[in-house]
Design an enzyme around this catalytic site. Structure first.
Site, PDB file in Angstrom:
ATOM      1  CG  ASN A  40      -1.846  -1.228   1.189  1.00 35.08           C
ATOM      2  OD1 ASN A  40      -1.750  -2.050   2.083  1.00 35.08           O
ATOM      3  ND2 ASN A  40      -2.673  -1.390   0.174  1.00 35.08           N
ATOM      4  CB  ILE A  47       0.515   5.976   2.728  1.00 36.41           C
ATOM      5  CG1 ILE A  47       1.988   6.120   3.091  1.00 36.41           C
ATOM      6  CG2 ILE A  47      -0.159   4.887   3.545  1.00 36.41           C
ATOM      7  CD1 ILE A  47       2.229   6.755   4.449  1.00 36.41           C
ATOM      8  CB  CYS A  48      -3.245   3.193  -0.722  1.00 34.05           C
ATOM      9  SG  CYS A  48      -4.984   2.907  -1.069  1.00 34.05           S
ATOM     10  CG  LEU A  49      -4.263   4.262   6.293  1.00 32.23           C
ATOM     11  CD1 LEU A  49      -4.516   2.771   6.482  1.00 32.23           C
ATOM     12  CD2 LEU A  49      -3.183   4.721   7.274  1.00 32.23           C
ATOM     13  CB  SER A  80      -7.008  -0.993  -2.358  1.00 33.67           C
ATOM     14  OG  SER A  80      -6.819   0.303  -2.841  1.00 33.67           O
TER      15      SER A  80
END
Length: 111
Positions: A40, A47-49, A80
């Site tokens: 992620n 960052i994908c959060l 994702s």
């Protein structure tokens, strides 16, 4: 610090937090400054959060962000990924994944 029991155990990482003028109503921009190999996180440290995007709440603070990042290191969201290769390796080859993390970590110079 990377959380115990994960491929990141005992490793230290730097992140940047940039707070917008409308904080805490909008999330800070958070990214890894030091190299990071994770499903992620992309090569630029983005960052994908979800709590840093659509799930942000004004009640969150820096501690919430840091705890969420530590949790993400141990439990990536492979549905994702920003790094599809890391996501695939996480699912299929634990030892290979750990080697990639350490190779990436060794790239750290003055972090």
């Amino acid at each position: 610090m990377g959380p115990q029991g994960t491929p990141y155990s005992d490793l230290k990482f730097k992140i940047s937090l940039n707070f917008p003028e409308n904080y805490p109503f909008h999330p800070p921009k958070v990214k890894f400054v030091s190299p990071m190999w994770h499903p992620n996180v992309d090569k630029s440290g983005n960052i994908c959060l979800d709590i840093l995007k659509e799930k942000w709440s004004a009640v969150y603070n820096v501690e919430t962000i840091l705890l969420s990042l530590q949790s993400l290191l141990g439990e990536p969201n492979n549905r994702s990924p920003l790094n599809a290769v890391a996501a695939e390796l996480w699912d299929k080859d634990t030892e290979g994944y750990k080697k990639k993390v350490l190779m990436c970590y060794e790239e750290i110079d003055d972090y």
